[in-house]
Design an enzyme around this catalytic site. Structure first.
Site, PDB file in Angstrom:
ATOM      1  N   GLU A  80     -21.984   3.999  -3.753  1.00 26.13           N
ATOM      2  CA  GLU A  80     -21.836   3.128  -2.580  1.00 26.13           C
ATOM      3  C   GLU A  80     -21.337   4.779  -1.198  1.00 26.13           C
ATOM      4  OE1 GLU A  80     -17.699   2.941  -4.983  1.00 26.13           O
ATOM      5  OE2 GLU A  80     -17.130   2.345  -3.289  1.00 26.13           O
ATOM      6  N   CYS A 112     -18.323   0.979  -7.680  1.00 30.07           N
ATOM      7  CA  CYS A 112     -17.801   1.735  -8.985  1.00 30.07           C
ATOM      8  C   CYS A 112     -18.694   1.662  -9.715  1.00 30.07           C
ATOM      9  CB  CYS A 112     -16.375   2.617  -8.436  1.00 30.07           C
ATOM     10  SG  CYS A 112     -15.513   2.837  -7.685  1.00 30.07           S
ATOM     11  N   HIS A 234     -13.667   3.904 -16.110  1.00 34.49           N
ATOM     12  CA  HIS A 234     -13.685   4.446 -14.981  1.00 34.49           C
ATOM     13  C   HIS A 234     -12.871   4.431 -14.028  1.00 34.49           C
ATOM     14  CE1 HIS A 234     -14.835   4.589 -10.294  1.00 34.49           C
ATOM     15  NE2 HIS A 234     -13.602   3.979  -9.998  1.00 34.49           N
TER      16      HIS A 234
HETATM   17  N1  CAA Z   1       6.083  13.091  -9.407  1.00 33.27           N
HETATM   18  C1  CAA Z   1       5.720  12.729 -10.341  1.00 33.27           C
HETATM   19  N2  CAA Z   1       5.222  11.596  -9.880  1.00 33.27           N
HETATM   20  C2  CAA Z   1       5.677  10.582  -8.531  1.00 33.27           C
HETATM   21  C3  CAA Z   1       6.235  11.557  -7.787  1.00 33.27           C
HETATM   22  C4  CAA Z   1       6.980  13.357  -8.326  1.00 33.27           C
HETATM   23  N3  CAA Z   1       7.484  14.013  -7.275  1.00 33.27           N
HETATM   24  N4  CAA Z   1       6.310  11.022  -6.812  1.00 33.27           N
HETATM   25  C5  CAA Z   1       5.903   9.910  -7.501  1.00 33.27           C
HETATM   26  N5  CAA Z   1       4.847   9.862  -8.349  1.00 33.27           N
HETATM   27  C6  CAA Z   1       4.003   9.006  -9.498  1.00 33.27           C
HETATM   28  C7  CAA Z   1       4.886   7.689  -8.338  1.00 33.27           C
HETATM   29  O1  CAA Z   1       6.041   6.960  -9.370  1.00 33.27           O
HETATM   30  C8  CAA Z   1       3.180   6.642  -9.315  1.00 33.27           C
HETATM   31  O2  CAA Z   1       3.076   6.519 -10.715  1.00 33.27           O
HETATM   32  P1  CAA Z   1       3.000   5.187 -10.741  1.00 33.27           P
HETATM   33  O3  CAA Z   1       2.266   4.576 -10.837  1.00 33.27           O
HETATM   34  O4  CAA Z   1       3.720   4.703 -12.259  1.00 33.27           O
HETATM   35  O5  CAA Z   1       4.424   3.664 -10.142  1.00 33.27           O
HETATM   36  C9  CAA Z   1       2.539   7.975  -8.805  1.00 33.27           C
HETATM   37  O6  CAA Z   1       3.099   8.877  -8.599  1.00 33.27           O
HETATM   38  C10 CAA Z   1       1.500   6.942  -7.524  1.00 33.27           C
HETATM   39  O7  CAA Z   1       2.966   7.014  -6.230  1.00 33.27           O
HETATM   40  P2  CAA Z   1       2.550   6.095  -4.816  1.00 33.27           P
HETATM   41  O8  CAA Z   1       2.689   5.007  -6.053  1.00 33.27           O
HETATM   42  O9  CAA Z   1       3.936   6.651  -4.137  1.00 33.27           O
HETATM   43  O10 CAA Z   1       1.561   5.800  -4.268  1.00 33.27           O
HETATM   44  P3  CAA Z   1       0.494   6.030  -3.492  1.00 33.27           P
HETATM   45  O11 CAA Z   1       0.876   5.400  -2.214  1.00 33.27           O
HETATM   46  O12 CAA Z   1       0.734   8.382  -3.236  1.00 33.27           O
HETATM   47  O13 CAA Z   1      -0.671   5.412  -3.669  1.00 33.27           O
HETATM   48  C11 CAA Z   1      -2.711   5.246  -5.110  1.00 33.27           C
HETATM   49  C12 CAA Z   1      -1.588   5.547  -4.633  1.00 33.27           C
HETATM   50  C13 CAA Z   1      -2.345   2.997  -5.222  1.00 33.27           C
HETATM   51  C14 CAA Z   1      -3.861   5.149  -6.032  1.00 33.27           C
HETATM   52  C15 CAA Z   1      -3.786   6.003  -3.892  1.00 33.27           C
HETATM   53  O14 CAA Z   1      -4.162   6.597  -4.260  1.00 33.27           O
HETATM   54  C16 CAA Z   1      -4.785   5.122  -3.439  1.00 33.27           C
HETATM   55  O15 CAA Z   1      -4.386   3.876  -2.754  1.00 33.27           O
HETATM   56  N6  CAA Z   1      -6.161   5.678  -3.949  1.00 33.27           N
HETATM   57  C17 CAA Z   1      -7.307   4.944  -3.130  1.00 33.27           C
HETATM   58  C18 CAA Z   1      -7.288   3.593  -4.093  1.00 33.27           C
HETATM   59  C19 CAA Z   1      -7.809   3.429  -5.938  1.00 33.27           C
HETATM   60  O16 CAA Z   1      -8.254   4.392  -5.679  1.00 33.27           O
HETATM   61  N7  CAA Z   1      -7.585   2.463  -6.992  1.00 33.27           N
HETATM   62  C20 CAA Z   1      -7.736   1.893  -7.826  1.00 33.27           C
HETATM   63  C21 CAA Z   1      -8.608   1.246  -7.877  1.00 33.27           C
HETATM   64  S1  CAA Z   1      -9.410   0.555  -7.919  1.00 33.27           S
HETATM   65  C22 CAA Z   1     -11.151   0.876  -7.897  1.00 33.27           C
HETATM   66  O17 CAA Z   1     -10.827   2.343  -8.939  1.00 33.27           O
HETATM   67  C23 CAA Z   1     -11.934   1.704  -7.449  1.00 33.27           C
HETATM   68  C24 CAA Z   1     -12.414   2.979  -6.502  1.00 33.27           C
HETATM   69  O18 CAA Z   1     -12.933   3.947  -7.238  1.00 33.27           O
HETATM   70  C25 CAA Z   1     -11.755   3.009  -5.571  1.00 33.27           C
END
Ligand code: CAA
Length: 388
Positions: A80, A112, A234
């Site tokens: 992609e 993906c 994935h």
């Molecule tokens: N210690 C331990 N854990 C902590 C922490 C700390 N100090 N602070 C935060 N966390 C945890 C949160 O509780 C959360 O856990 P849960 O998921 O269990 O709720 C986790 O860390 C992530 O933190 P946030 O909720 O604050 O999320 P974020 O704003 O950092 O975003 C994400 C995380 C959504 C994955 C982001 O990285 C993202 O958007 N990534 C790109 C999109 C993606 O990968 N999507 C996946 C599905 S789509 C797909 O699979 C296709 C592809 O390849 C892209």
């Protein structure tokens, strides 16, 4: 029916990475958010003379060296992060690998997911032509905007699979469960180098697609949950695999056994997202890191591509599969890497400006045999360093 599947498979990832501790320090956040919350320790970083073509060729090289090139009459490259809107990246790879000219080359796209339909189509093809082989390659550079929530989930890598009627590593089952829906969870318009995404929504739709694909797999007569010893998912980040494993167990009405996915997460944790390749790096990680003999075991595979299309299918591990793994090469590729600091990471992240009317020459940084030497008058010139 002709047995078909993967004769051999191998991956490649570049030799530089940024530790997520370095990234956390730069952003002033708790490193545990990345290591535990996202489940990532490192992000693989390609150099300016590396891309999906050089990684793809490097992933395929050990397979060509061991199994030869004569029977390969098709190269399917899933990505992609394509480098051209028209010309398939597989044509460059075909040239770098010196494959026979009586060969078809294509590129496939659906976020993906596209390596999975490539693998399925390749299996159908070799069932019809059992004396031919297909090289299926998944290769991607996952790059998100600096300072975005996706930044910690970057990475890069490629997997090459030799698909044939001699599935010496894995036989691919003929039953699949599929699911598609038109959503905007992650996408990249033509003029953008980085994707647009709705991270939380994408994770929810991924889990929904897993259940829908699993249900379809069951309707189509697939194996029952307890017939599987391992599951590979994935992996946009390794914690997504944990979540998926829990979600599937719950929806299939079974107690969670974390071990069924654990080995599959190991390589991705230190490579990062590699989009089309990530499921297949998880599969290699499962095979390479198994303590027991996996012969005859069933592995459930879940492929997801945003937008979205998804598939659940199965693979059965072949007798003497160990003889066809590239464990030492994979361990060397992962162990012989260099950490970069934040400034070096930014330098690698920013693509060099390409001169549209003249030559842009890239310095020789790639550790592998293949590199992008220059872009000359908008033509990409790749070289095999050993042929120089
Ligand atoms: N210690 C331990 N854990 C902590 C922490 C700390 N100090 N602070 C935060 N966390 C945890 C949160 O509780 C959360 O856990 P849960 O998921 O269990 O709720 C986790 O860390 C992530 O933190 P946030 O909720 O604050 O999320 P974020 O704003 O950092 O975003 C994400 C995380 C959504 C994955 C982001 O990285 C993202 O958007 N990534 C790109 C999109 C993606 O990968 N999507 C996946 C599905 S789509 C797909 O699979 C296709 C592809 O390849 C892209």
């Amino acid at each position: 029916m002709t047995r078909t599947g993967i004769e051999a498979l191998s991956f490649y990832t570049p030799h530089r990475y940024i530790s997520l501790k370095t990234l956390a320090e730069h952003h002033g956040i708790d490193p545990a958010k990345f290591s535990n919350g996202i489940g990532q320790d490192m992000i693989a970083l390609p150099g300016h003379d590396e891309d999906i073509v050089t990684m793809a060729a490097e992933a395929a090289r050990p397979i060509i060296e061991k199994y030869g090139r004569d029977d390969i009459d098709t190269v399917m490259l899933a990505t992609e992060t394509g480098i051209d809107q028209s010309k398939a990246a597989s044509i460059y790879v075909h040239q770098l690998l010196n494959l026979q000219s009586n060969c078809r080359c294509v590129e496939l796209k659906q976020a993906c997911y596209s390596a999975t339909p490539a693998l399925q189509m390749a299996c159908s093809y070799v069932a019809r032509k059992p004396n031919k082989k297909v090289l299926v390659i998944a290769s991607d550079v996952a790059r998100y905007d600096l300072d975005s929530s996706g930044e910690a989930t970057q990475g890069a890598g490629a997997v090459a699979m030799l698909v044939s009627s001699q599935p010496k590593t894995l036989e691919i089952g003929t039953t699949s469960g599929v699911f598609s829906e038109d959503i905007m969870d992650f996408w990249r318009p033509n003029d953008r180098r980085t994707p647009l995404f709705d991270g939380k929504f994408s994770a929810l739709r991924y889990l929904n697609a897993l259940v829908e694909a699993w249900k379809d797999y069951q309707v189509n007569g697939g194996k029952s949950y307890d017939e599987f010893s391992h599951f590979c998912y994935h992996l946009p980040f390794s914690r997504m695999g944990d979540k998926a494993n829990r979600h599937l167990a719950k929806n299939a009405g079974h107690a969670l056994n974390k071990e069924t996915a654990e080995n599959g997460l190991l390589y991705n944790r230190i490579i990062g997202n590699s989009y089309t390749a990530s499921l297949y790096i998880a599969l290699i990680s499962t095979l390479d890191n198994a303590k027991d003999d996996l012969t005859g075991k069933s592995i459930g595979l879940f492929s997801y591509g945003s937008g979205a299309s998804a598939e659940f299918f199965d693979a059965t591990v072949s007798k003497n599969y160990q003889e066809h793994l590239f464990i030492n090469r994979h361990k060397d590729i992962l162990n012989e890497r260099t950490a970069v600091n934040y400034e070096e990471y930014k330098e690698l992240w920013n693509a060099p400006k390409v001169n549209p009317e003249g030559e842009t020459i890239f310095s020789d940084e790639a550790r592998g045999r293949y590199r992008l030497a220059k872009i000359d008058d908008n033509k990409r010139i790749y070289i095999d360093k050993q042929a120089q």
